[in-house]
Design an enzyme around this catalytic site. Structure first.
Site, PDB file in Angstrom:
ATOM      1  N   ASN A 115       0.911  -1.132  -0.061  1.00 28.68           N
ATOM      2  CA  ASN A 115       0.043  -0.130  -0.104  1.00 28.68           C
ATOM      3  C   ASN A 115       0.924   1.147   0.098  1.00 28.68           C
ATOM      4  OD1 ASN A 115      -2.454  -1.460  -0.055  1.00 28.68           O
ATOM      5  ND2 ASN A 115      -2.863  -1.159   2.213  1.00 28.68           N
ATOM      6  N   ARG A 125     -11.109  -3.810 -14.411  1.00 29.33           N
ATOM      7  CA  ARG A 125      -9.970  -4.904 -13.815  1.00 29.33           C
ATOM      8  C   ARG A 125     -10.157  -6.080 -14.177  1.00 29.33           C
ATOM      9  NH1 ARG A 125      -6.205  -1.406 -11.443  1.00 29.33           N
ATOM     10  NH2 ARG A 125      -7.197   0.374 -10.243  1.00 29.33           N
ATOM     11  N   ARG A 152      -5.715   2.082 -13.314  1.00 30.93           N
ATOM     12  CA  ARG A 152      -4.170   2.069 -12.842  1.00 30.93           C
ATOM     13  C   ARG A 152      -3.566   1.010 -12.477  1.00 30.93           C
ATOM     14  NH1 ARG A 152      -4.292   6.350  -8.882  1.00 30.93           N
ATOM     15  NH2 ARG A 152      -4.242   7.840 -10.404  1.00 30.93           N
ATOM     16  N   HIS A 185     -15.569   3.223 -15.145  1.00 32.29           N
ATOM     17  CA  HIS A 185     -15.401   2.467 -13.660  1.00 32.29           C
ATOM     18  C   HIS A 185     -16.896   1.748 -13.108  1.00 32.29           C
ATOM     19  CE1 HIS A 185     -15.001   2.223  -9.125  1.00 32.29           C
ATOM     20  NE2 HIS A 185     -13.758   1.602  -9.796  1.00 32.29           N
ATOM     21  N   TYR A 234     -12.510  -9.677  -2.084  1.00 39.44           N
ATOM     22  CA  TYR A 234     -13.077  -8.292  -2.019  1.00 39.44           C
ATOM     23  C   TYR A 234     -14.549  -8.505  -1.540  1.00 39.44           C
ATOM     24  CZ  TYR A 234      -9.018  -6.051  -4.417  1.00 39.44           C
ATOM     25  OH  TYR A 234      -7.938  -5.668  -4.689  1.00 39.44           O
ATOM     26  N   ARG A 292     -14.192   2.404   4.600  1.00 44.31           N
ATOM     27  CA  ARG A 292     -13.077   1.409   4.866  1.00 44.31           C
ATOM     28  C   ARG A 292     -11.743   2.411   4.814  1.00 44.31           C
ATOM     29  NH1 ARG A 292     -11.770  -1.106  -0.051  1.00 44.31           N
ATOM     30  NH2 ARG A 292     -10.159   0.425  -0.575  1.00 44.31           N
ATOM     31  N   HIS A 332     -15.363  -3.783   0.024  1.00 44.39           N
ATOM     32  CA  HIS A 332     -15.138  -2.965  -1.448  1.00 44.39           C
ATOM     33  C   HIS A 332     -16.751  -2.655  -1.675  1.00 44.39           C
ATOM     34  CE1 HIS A 332     -14.258  -2.574  -5.993  1.00 44.39           C
ATOM     35  NE2 HIS A 332     -13.277  -1.815  -5.237  1.00 44.39           N
TER      36      HIS A 332
END
EC number: 2.7.4.1
Length: 733
Positions: A57, A408, A438, A468, A501, A597, A625
């Site tokens: 992270n 993704r 990204r 997205h 997730y 979160r 998530h």
């Protein structure tokens, strides 16, 4: 008599004093991740995993967030953030806040976790602790496997300082010519193509309780360091020190000037492999000032960019130990449950779609037609729901078209394979692949080219916007009509992350949702500029206004003496307009619970500002998530799920989709999920008004309530899982 509050008009709810720093709030999030590695209640190897996640992270934080701030400082940008800090002040505060966390992480690993590993038969030792036989084995391994790979790079007037790649581990070596006593500086890169930790064969390993240890080994860099003479024959090795650098890794693509977005991003990816400007230097704490200064000077970094580390660098590599077959030191593995309504789905025969293995079963489209379906991953199976939805459509002769968005996905994606099969079966397949996701750009480019090669119509997104949203639209011919089936989710179409997730997805064939997704895909693939949608909240079109209107309605109800209630779960809360509206709602008496979160720029429990707002963060085995938004609406409750957080980028610079939940039973399930999370006293942390968090602990005579374990039980169909959970519609005093 109570003192009247200042009116909203006389109080500036955008005042920086009412907002947390985005960057410092993120560091608080990573601190909560680190705590899981420090917490003795976490299984041993899981603690190493959280150490690795904390480090990974931080790498991304420096590559993106810190890199942007450094660029702003270099460009002399003085614009204030939400919290009133300049870019330089943010960098200073990041450095001040982060250093104690880095020290804590490494000290805990060296002084607590490393000894605990040894106590449990996992020996990560230093080279100098090896026996002669062990050294002989590793020295031979070095000669055969390592020496041919590495290349020493001298640094002198004829050899300029070498380029050091992003996130690489290196040895700074000082050697001396014994004939002239002249000292030289060199760099040796620890190759990434070799394993970071070298395991000894079992017969040469340590013994544990009279038996061979589970694992014995050393860090790769130590095997190199103790054989440096082979790289510098005839020279005397004076000293060596490990160091690691981080570089700016964000892409810079001028979309409106790019003739071909795919080619433009490929070119930027080649630059990223080389890396941008250095943004951080990590060195061992015993590194002398002369070597430290040399590295900082050659990398063009300042002291504030240098982080000292006690012990091993690059602890993200500790994820290696999760591969050890030691289930007693890991979380109990979870096997996702097939949702009850999908358990009797019949399997089509790929050679003859009209023939099915389960004759008394139903196809997935029949089940969806009966009523909407909600799936909750990873508690419920991704493969038996989302993958099944796509693969069934690919084989179904009545399916005419498939449209979906891919942000993704995994390297061996069954979703993409199903789309390829659909195209080969003559379906009209359209896929929007977001090339600007990204750190997944390269993977997405590969899949985009693969899809195009089989005739799939691939779109790369809109100029200036990332796509997205997580949506699938399937068009099917049924008797005398065309019916549209949809999946609208909170997470990526990635079967690997779906095991890690927590995400939600809605299957439906409601006409309004099908029509809305049709309009959305026309917006994404053509020149449509749709300004209104029947049910969907779509960014950047109507989502911000719709959310503000929903908050405003709760405010008006509270002002009229009715109950006001908002519960929202998301990854991050940054948007100042939304936060100011929530402050206004709190001041009106609306009871607000937020489950966030990560980053939260809102400050709860401020007198006369946010006294009715409570914020918790849940950090557990699964990464939270999902996004859920609940509004009481004077008893006519409304609840939504979708892809967007309350951040400017989600509301203004991305294409996002949020769907209302119209099925009463599904709405109740979502409320129960929120209630379970709000009652958590094991994984939940409460945000304080000063921006820090306090972890909840069960009180005396109070049972532990772990929301993720409760949701596992809920997925398994256990009775009474949430019997003590207060309805989220209840207004708290």
């Amino acid at each position: 008599m109570a003192k009247p509050k200042k009116s909203a008009n006389s109080l500036n709810l955008r005042d920086p004093q009412y907002y947390n720093s985005r960057e410092l709030s993120w560091l608080e999030f990573n601190n909560r991740v680190l705590h899981e590695a420090l917490d003795p209640r976490t299984p041993l190897l899981e603690r190493l995993k959280f150490m690795a996640i904390f480090c990974s992270n931080l790498d991304e934080f420096f590559m993106v967030r810190v890199a942007v701030l450094m660029q702003q400082v270099e460009a002399k940008v003085t614009q204030l953030g939400l919290d009133g800090r300049t870019p330089q002040q943010q960098l200073d505060d990041i450095s001040f806040s982060l250093r104690p966390l880095v020290i804590q992480q490494h000290q805990h690993f060296e002084k607590v976790l490393r000894p605990q590993l040894a106590q449990n038969g996992i020996y990560l030792v230093n080279y100098i602790e090896l026996s002669d036989k062990q050294r002989t084995y590793l020295d031979n391994y070095y000669e055969e496997q390592i020496f041919p790979v590495i290349t020493p790079l001298a640094v002198d007037p004829s050899h300029p300082f070498p380029y050091i790649s992003n996130l690489s581990l290196n040895l700074a070596v000082v050697v001396k010519n014994p004939d002239t006593d002249e000292e030289f500086f060199a760099r040796v890169k620890v190759p990434k193509v070799l394993p970071r930790f070298l395991a000894l064969p079992p017969e040469l390993g340590m013994t544990h309780n009279g038996k061979p240890a589970h694992w014995t080994g050393i860090p790769l860099e130590q095997a190199i360091a103790h054989n440096l003479e082979s790289l510098f024959p005839g020279m005397t090795i004076q000293e060596y020190h490990t160091f690691r650098i981080t570089r700016d890794a964000d892409l810079e693509v001028e979309e409106d000037e790019a003739d071909d977005l795919l080619i433009a991003i490929e070119q930027e990816l080649r630059k990223r492999r080389v890396g941008g400007n250095p943004v951080r230097l990590e060195i061992q704490s015993q590194t002398p000032q002369s070597v430290r200064s040399r590295l900082l000077e050659d990398l063009e970094l300042d002291e504030i960019d240098c982080y000292e580390v006690e012990g091993l660098l690059g602890l993200r590599d500790l994820m290696y130990f999760m591969s050890l077959p030691l289930p007693e030191h890991k979380d109990r593995p979870w096997q996702a449950v097939v949702p009850s309504r999908l358990q009797r789905i019949r399997e089509p025969n790929p050679n003859n779609p009209q023939v099915h293995d389960v004759e008394d079963g139903k196809d997935i489209f029949t089940v969806i037609r009966e009523r909407d379906i909600l799936v909750h991953h990873p508690y419920q199976s991704f493969s038996s729901s989302v993958v099944k939805f796509i693969s069934s459509a690919a084989q179904d002769p009545d399916v005419l078209a498939i449209k979906m968005t891919l942000y993704r996905t995994s390297g061996d994606s069954p979703i993409v394979n199903a789309l390829i099969a659909a195209a080969e079966n003559g379906k009209q397949v359209s896929v929007l692949v977001e090339l600007k996701a990204r750190f997944d750009e390269e993977n997405n480019i590969y899949w985009a080219r693969r899809l195009e090669s089989v005739g799939v119509h691939v779109v790369y997104g809109l100029v200036g916007l990332k796509t997205h949203c997580k949506t699938i639209l399937i068009v099917r011919r049924e008797k005398d009509r065309i019916r549209r089936y949809v999946h609208i989710g909170t997470g990526n179409y990635n079967h690997k992350t779906a095991r890690l997730y927590t995400d939600l997805g809605l299957f439906s064939c409601r006409d309004e949702l099908g029509a809305d997704l049709t309009d959305l895909y026309n917006y994404l693939t053509g020149y449509s500029r749709q300004k209104s949608y029947r049910q969907l909240l779509v960014a950047p079109v109507n989502m911000r206004d719709r959310f503000l209107a929903l908050i405003r309605r709760e405010i008006e109800n509270a002002q009229n003496g009715l109950s006001g209630r908002i519960v929202a779960k998301m990854n991050s809360l940054v948007d100042s307009e939304i936060i100011a509206s929530l402050y206004e709602a709190s001041r009106a008496g609306v009871q607000i619970d937020l489950i966030i979160r990560g980053v939260c720029c809102l400050r709860p429990q401020l007198k006369d500002i946010s006294e009715n707002i409570r914020v918790i963060s849940i950090i557990g085995s699964f990464l939270e998530h999902s996004r859920i938004y609940y509004f009481y609406n004077n008893g006519q409750e409304e609840i939504f799920i979708g892809s967007a957080d309350w951040m400017p980028r989600n509301l203004d610079r991305r294409v996002e989709a949020i769907t209302p939940i119209l099925d009463i039973d599904i709405a109740k399930d979502l409320q129960e999920i929120l209630g379970i999370m709000l009652a958590d006293n094991r994984l939940a942390w409460e945000l304080q008004s000063n921006g820090t968090y306090i972890q909840r602990r069960p009180g005396d005579n109070c049972p532990e309530s772990n929301s993720q374990k409760a949701l596992m039980a809920m997925a398994l169909g256990s009775n009474g899982v949430a019997s003590n959970i207060e309805p989220i519609s209840a207004v708290r005093n």
